[in-house]
Design a protein around this motif. Structure first.
Motif, PDB file in Angstrom:
ATOM      1  N   LEU A 197      42.468 -11.210  51.256  1.00 24.38           N
ATOM      2  CA  LEU A 197      42.454  -9.774  50.980  1.00 24.38           C
ATOM      3  C   LEU A 197      41.052  -9.207  50.784  1.00 24.38           C
ATOM      4  O   LEU A 197      40.911  -8.068  50.334  1.00 24.38           O
ATOM      5  N   THR A 198      40.023  -9.975  51.112  1.00 19.61           N
ATOM      6  CA  THR A 198      38.655  -9.485  50.989  1.00 19.61           C
ATOM      7  C   THR A 198      37.850  -9.838  52.226  1.00 19.61           C
ATOM      8  O   THR A 198      38.172 -10.801  52.942  1.00 19.61           O
ATOM      9  N   GLU A 199      36.824  -9.046  52.489  1.00 19.43           N
ATOM     10  CA  GLU A 199      35.950  -9.311  53.626  1.00 19.43           C
ATOM     11  C   GLU A 199      34.874 -10.337  53.286  1.00 19.43           C
ATOM     12  O   GLU A 199      34.151 -10.791  54.172  1.00 19.43           O
ATOM     13  N   LYS A 200      34.757 -10.687  52.010  1.00 20.08           N
ATOM     14  CA  LYS A 200      33.773 -11.684  51.617  1.00 20.08           C
ATOM     15  C   LYS A 200      34.184 -13.048  52.141  1.00 20.08           C
ATOM     16  O   LYS A 200      35.362 -13.392  52.152  1.00 20.08           O
ATOM     17  N   LYS A 201      33.205 -13.825  52.581  1.00 19.35           N
ATOM     18  CA  LYS A 201      33.488 -15.128  53.172  1.00 19.35           C
ATOM     19  C   LYS A 201      33.329 -16.247  52.138  1.00 19.35           C
ATOM     20  O   LYS A 201      32.495 -16.174  51.251  1.00 19.35           O
ATOM     21  N   ASN A 202      34.150 -17.277  52.303  1.00 18.64           N
ATOM     22  CA  ASN A 202      34.044 -18.493  51.480  1.00 18.64           C
ATOM     23  C   ASN A 202      33.986 -18.180  49.979  1.00 18.64           C
ATOM     24  O   ASN A 202      33.059 -18.562  49.274  1.00 18.64           O
ATOM     25  N   VAL A 203      34.995 -17.475  49.516  1.00 19.56           N
ATOM     26  CA  VAL A 203      35.042 -17.065  48.109  1.00 19.56           C
ATOM     27  C   VAL A 203      35.228 -18.268  47.191  1.00 19.56           C
ATOM     28  O   VAL A 203      36.154 -19.067  47.361  1.00 19.56           O
ATOM     29  N   LYS A 204      34.328 -18.400  46.234  1.00 24.03           N
ATOM     30  CA  LYS A 204      34.500 -19.328  45.119  1.00 24.03           C
ATOM     31  C   LYS A 204      34.734 -18.463  43.892  1.00 24.03           C
ATOM     32  O   LYS A 204      33.813 -17.889  43.337  1.00 24.03           O
ATOM     33  N   PHE A 205      35.990 -18.353  43.510  1.00 26.11           N
ATOM     34  CA  PHE A 205      36.362 -17.388  42.491  1.00 26.11           C
ATOM     35  C   PHE A 205      36.008 -17.885  41.101  1.00 26.11           C
ATOM     36  O   PHE A 205      36.411 -18.964  40.693  1.00 26.11           O
ATOM     37  N   ARG A 206      35.245 -17.084  40.363  1.00 25.37           N
ATOM     38  CA  ARG A 206      34.778 -17.434  39.026  1.00 25.37           C
ATOM     39  C   ARG A 206      35.135 -16.298  38.056  1.00 25.37           C
ATOM     40  O   ARG A 206      34.329 -15.397  37.815  1.00 25.37           O
ATOM     41  N   PRO A 207      36.356 -16.274  37.532  1.00 22.63           N
ATOM     42  CA  PRO A 207      36.788 -15.164  36.674  1.00 22.63           C
ATOM     43  C   PRO A 207      36.051 -15.113  35.341  1.00 22.63           C
ATOM     44  O   PRO A 207      35.702 -16.146  34.766  1.00 22.63           O
ATOM     45  N   SER A 208      35.835 -13.895  34.871  1.00 26.90           N
ATOM     46  CA  SER A 208      35.113 -13.707  33.611  1.00 26.90           C
ATOM     47  C   SER A 208      35.967 -13.058  32.527  1.00 26.90           C
ATOM     48  O   SER A 208      35.577 -13.073  31.358  1.00 26.90           O
ATOM     49  N   ALA A 209      37.132 -12.479  32.880  1.00 26.58           N
ATOM     50  CA  ALA A 209      37.991 -11.855  31.879  1.00 26.58           C
ATOM     51  C   ALA A 209      39.340 -11.529  32.508  1.00 26.58           C
ATOM     52  O   ALA A 209      39.451 -11.404  33.737  1.00 26.58           O
ATOM     53  N   LEU A 210      40.347 -11.369  31.662  1.00 25.88           N
ATOM     54  CA  LEU A 210      41.663 -10.967  32.162  1.00 25.88           C
ATOM     55  C   LEU A 210      42.381 -10.139  31.118  1.00 25.88           C
ATOM     56  O   LEU A 210      42.130 -10.266  29.907  1.00 25.88           O
TER      57      LEU A 210
END
Length: 285
Positions: A197-210
């Protein structure tokens, strides 16, 4: 004379370029009922230059609670006021998020250690807090949320040893029972769903809050390093991904809703800009 005209031309060029740049400022997409391009900004004092987590007690926006990632202090104040109160609950350390559950404050340190103390203790200059260790696997944690209905805390990994951040991100549910914390279950977010769902390539998701949107039953998950807001359903299936304007979101580290469904995001500052809390009003369209 030629020099004079050259100077005038240079000034005109700068003015025209600036006007054109403003006119062409990129508008970033926003979740339904919010406009992430037009926040109300509350600038932080020096004590909260490195503001990280934010929360409200029972969603009441008369007082906002926050921590910053160097001092073991609980900060609390009315948004818009320059008078910020604080109470010390722990030694210096990398504190990332906080949540309030049944009038008990829980604070998450980046190594997964939690601290708890009664909210009423905020009037004390130094709080006798309880430390919870070894509840979570080794890793780096930044997200904490309290669910009053289920009496649970949700903790989200930023970078954990068991995760491959390009594939999934793990989280843990801690149940509060009889003055104890129990690691009761685990969940995960499929990063491939974010990537789709994003145009960013090779996403390494690093969440900071929820945080959880009680009106829509959706999780709002923030990532400072990815400059991204991810929305999932209540079972962690990714529904939407929003890229964040780096000019507005310097380092988004905290997120919360109030009882009026307004959305708040806190940003750490740097050497050039102060930390802030951004308020995005609920637009009932």
């Amino acid at each position: 004379m030629k020099l004079k005209y050259a100077i005038i031309f240079s000034y005109l060029y700068i003015i025209i370029t600036s006007i054109t740049a403003c006119a062409q400022k990129k508008i970033f997409p926003s979740p339904a009922n919010y406009d992430l391009n037009t926040p109300e900004k509350f600038t932080m004092t020096e004590s909260l230059q490195e503001i990280s987590g934010i929360t409200f007690n029972n969603l009441k926006n008369d007082t906002i609670y926050a921590i910053q990632d160097e001092e073991g202090k609980l900060f609390f104040w009315q948004l818009g006021s320059r008078k910020i109160s604080s109470a010390k609950f722990g030694k210096r350390g990398d504190y990332e998020d906080l949540a309030i559950l049944n009038n008990v404050v829980f604070v998450l340190r980046s190594d997964g250690t939690l601290y708890s103390f009664p909210l009423s203790a905020k009037t004390e200059s130094s709080i006798n807090s309880k430390e919870w260790v070894n509840l979570l696997p080794k890793g780096e944690y930044e997200g904490l949320h309290a669910d009053a209905k289920q009496n649970n805390l949700y903790v989200l990994c930023k970078k954990c040893a068991d995760d491959k951040s390009s594939k999934e991100v793990s989280g843990y549910v801690l149940t509060v029972s009889n003055d104890s914390l129990i690691n009761s279950s685990q969940f995960s977010i499929d990063v491939k769903q974010i990537q789709a769902l994003t145009e960013k390539k090779n996403v390494k998701f690093r969440p900071s809050a929820l945080t959880f949107n009680l009106r829509t039953n959706e999780w709002f998950i923030l990532s400072a390093s990815n400059k991204m807001l991810v929305i999932t359903d209540e079972n962690w299936k990714v529904k939407q991904v929003f890229d964040l304007d780096p000019g507005t979101f310097l380092q988004p580290e905290g997120i919360a809703f109030d009882s009026e469904h307004n959305l708040y995001i806190s940003n750490e500052g740097d050497d050039l800009k102060n930390g802030n809390v951004l308020k995005f009003k609920f637009l009932n369209k």
